[in-house]
Structures are given as structure tokens and as C-alpha cells.
Design an enzyme around this catalytic site. Sequence first.
Site, PDB file in Angstrom:
ATOM      1  N   GLY A   1      71.226  12.998  78.749  1.00 11.62           N
ATOM      2  CA  GLY A   1      72.607  13.236  78.328  1.00 11.62           C
ATOM      3  C   GLY A   1      73.374  13.958  79.400  1.00 11.62           C
ATOM      4  O   GLY A   1      73.838  13.362  80.386  1.00 11.62           O
TER       5      GLY A   1
ATOM      6  N   THR B 167      65.828   8.888  50.167  1.00 12.80           N
ATOM      7  CA  THR B 167      67.047   9.084  50.962  1.00 12.80           C
ATOM      8  C   THR B 167      66.911   8.440  52.343  1.00 12.80           C
ATOM      9  O   THR B 167      67.876   7.858  52.857  1.00 12.80           O
ATOM     10  CB  THR B 167      67.368  10.592  51.080  1.00 12.80           C
TER      11      THR B 167
ATOM     12  N   PRO C 199      61.574  10.313  50.876  1.00 14.99           N
ATOM     13  CA  PRO C 199      61.492   8.867  51.137  1.00 14.99           C
ATOM     14  C   PRO C 199      62.710   8.091  50.640  1.00 14.99           C
ATOM     15  O   PRO C 199      63.272   7.272  51.370  1.00 14.99           O
ATOM     16  CB  PRO C 199      60.215   8.459  50.385  1.00 14.99           C
TER      17      PRO C 199
ATOM     18  N   ASP D 233      76.833  11.933  73.804  1.00 16.81           N
ATOM     19  CA  ASP D 233      77.075  13.078  72.929  1.00 16.81           C
ATOM     20  C   ASP D 233      78.496  13.595  73.095  1.00 16.81           C
ATOM     21  O   ASP D 233      78.783  14.453  73.935  1.00 16.81           O
ATOM     22  CB  ASP D 233      76.042  14.178  73.214  1.00 16.81           C
TER      23      ASP D 233
ATOM     24  N   LYS E  87      67.950  11.016  63.324  1.00 12.30           N
ATOM     25  CA  LYS E  87      66.954  12.080  63.082  1.00 12.30           C
ATOM     26  C   LYS E  87      66.819  12.359  61.580  1.00 12.30           C
ATOM     27  O   LYS E  87      66.956  13.488  61.114  1.00 12.30           O
ATOM     28  CB  LYS E  87      67.347  13.357  63.816  1.00 12.30           C
ATOM     29  N   LEU E  88      66.509  11.315  60.838  1.00 12.68           N
ATOM     30  CA  LEU E  88      66.355  11.476  59.401  1.00 12.68           C
ATOM     31  C   LEU E  88      65.236  12.477  59.113  1.00 12.68           C
ATOM     32  O   LEU E  88      64.158  12.390  59.703  1.00 12.68           O
ATOM     33  CB  LEU E  88      66.017  10.123  58.754  1.00 12.68           C
TER      34      LEU E  88
HETATM   35  O1  C5P Z   1      71.971  16.516  77.317  1.00 15.03           O
HETATM   36  P1  C5P Z   1      70.515  16.272  77.159  1.00 15.03           P
HETATM   37  O2  C5P Z   1      69.904  15.453  78.285  1.00 15.03           O
HETATM   38  O3  C5P Z   1      69.731  17.539  76.879  1.00 15.03           O
HETATM   39  O4  C5P Z   1      70.431  15.352  75.869  1.00 15.03           O
HETATM   40  C1  C5P Z   1      69.241  15.019  75.240  1.00 15.03           C
HETATM   41  C2  C5P Z   1      69.542  14.155  74.061  1.00 15.03           C
HETATM   42  O5  C5P Z   1      68.328  13.820  73.412  1.00 15.03           O
HETATM   43  C3  C5P Z   1      70.415  14.805  73.003  1.00 15.03           C
HETATM   44  O6  C5P Z   1      71.255  13.790  72.488  1.00 15.03           O
HETATM   45  C4  C5P Z   1      69.458  15.278  71.934  1.00 15.03           C
HETATM   46  O7  C5P Z   1      70.016  15.223  70.657  1.00 15.03           O
HETATM   47  C5  C5P Z   1      68.329  14.253  72.070  1.00 15.03           C
HETATM   48  N1  C5P Z   1      66.990  14.712  71.697  1.00 15.03           N
HETATM   49  C6  C5P Z   1      66.360  15.772  72.285  1.00 15.03           C
HETATM   50  N2  C5P Z   1      65.109  16.160  71.888  1.00 15.03           N
HETATM   51  C7  C5P Z   1      64.474  15.499  70.943  1.00 15.03           C
HETATM   52  C8  C5P Z   1      65.079  14.401  70.355  1.00 15.03           C
HETATM   53  C9  C5P Z   1      66.350  14.019  70.777  1.00 15.03           C
HETATM   54  O8  C5P Z   1      66.930  16.381  73.183  1.00 15.03           O
HETATM   55  N3  C5P Z   1      63.253  15.840  70.611  1.00 15.03           N
END
Ligand code: C5P
Length: 223
Positions: free
Chosen positions: A203, A70, A68, A11, A63-64
Site C-alpha cells: 500500500g 453472517t 458462519p 486504501d 476481513k470477515l
Molecule cells: O500500506 P501498507 O503496505 O502497510 O498496506 C498493507 C495493506 O494490507 C493494508 O491495506 C492492510 O489493510 C492489509 N493487510 C495487512 N496485514 C494483514 C492483512 C491485510 O497489512 N495481515
Amino acid sequence: MKKNKIFVACDSNNIQKVKEIIQKTQNSKLKIGYKFGLEFLNSKNGRKFISKLKNKIIFGDYKLADIPNTCVSTIKAVSDLKFNYLTIHISSGLNALKAAKKVSGKTKLIGVTILTSLDNKSLKEIGYNKAVKSIVIKQAKLANKAKLDAIVCSPMEVNLVKKVFKKEIITPGIRFNSKAGDQKRTLTPKQAYKNGSDWLVIGRPITEGNIKNNLRNLINHLK
Ligand code: C5P
């Protein structure tokens, strides 16, 4: 022994930072994939960078959440990037999920349930009267009906999801230090694997600060 699987969330909108994340997370103890989210995917050179990545497991976190038509055309528009995984919000509805699955080809289509940054209170604020857990289970059933390949949920809901969805379960909301940040439904990596997560998405606990130290702490935590 089977290696623990982790998607590192890249990210950032900075190519150098993403290169650093990839380089410093190479190791033999874990199976690592790389997740590119909206920030990097929409950055000036992000797409080009991904198109040149070789021999990596890559996850396009689009994360669409759309109609449908699009969803289908977006999946086709990014098919040249050959993502191993790509996300769609289950709240897009059954028709969108089925249509997306029809065109996703070799890319595994992941259904995203309720975001890990939301809790029961936040759901009430946006007009949902049911609790997180009951919506997540309903969404998991829908993902199953649409024959999706994987589900994203909080590590707290893995046990529940497993009852109705038998394929891969991927969990963000992972914390092995006290900094929860914007995440609400979190568990530690150990707890998440114990509950049955196939992949963790991590992340900031890896990418903020000293990446190599963070990774070492994670590996020690998992011992
Ligand atoms: O930094 P962190 O560990 O919180 O990052 C989590 C990652 O997972 C981010 O990229 C976030 O967009 C993604 N994510 C999330 N929750 C979801 C789906 C995806 O935190 N339900």
C-alpha cells in the site's frame, strides 16, 4: 520470465485517488491486482466504482470475522462484484471458514492469519499466550482443513506456512524503505519473494508520494 505479482492496496475513500493509483501503476514489468479494503469498500461511492471496473484482478479485503451465517450472507451480498479474491479471518473458526467456502464460488477465499501489525507483545495484550508463529501455523492447518484457496500472512512466516498449506500465499507487511508505520512483521519485496510469497500486498510504499517513482524504485529493487 514469470512476472512478479503485486496487489496494490487502494486504501483511500477518494475515488480520484484510487483512479490515480490504478492509472499510475499500469506497467508491463509486474502483474498487478488491486486490493480494496474496509476504507474504500465502506466509502460512499466505492462499491459502485468497483462494480464498473473491467479487466482487473480485484481483491475485496473484507476481513470477515463473524459467525458462519453472517460470513455466508455477506459473501452472497457482494457476489455481484465478482471479486477474484476475498478475505475472511481464520479466527472466525472452522465452521465459518467451511460455510464461507461453500458459497464463495469462483471467488478465491483467503484466510487471514495474525495481522502483520501485531507482534508477540500485542498478542499477550489481547489474551493470547502463544507466540505469533505457533498461532500462524495452527491457523494455516485450519485453512487447509477448510480447503481455502489462499492465505495471508507476514513474509516472515511463509516458510512455516508452506509446510502445511500448499496453495497461494499472499503477504502484506512489505517495506522497501525505512517507514514501517503501523506494521511490525515486515520484510522487503525481494526477501518476501525469496521466502516463497506468491503475491505481495503493498500500500503506502507505492501510493504515498510520487506513485510512478515509487513503482520505479520497486522495480529496480527487484532486479
Ligand atoms: O500500506 P501498507 O503496505 O502497510 O498496506 C498493507 C495493506 O494490507 C493494508 O491495506 C492492510 O489493510 C492489509 N493487510 C495487512 N496485514 C494483514 C492483512 C491485510 O497489512 N495481515
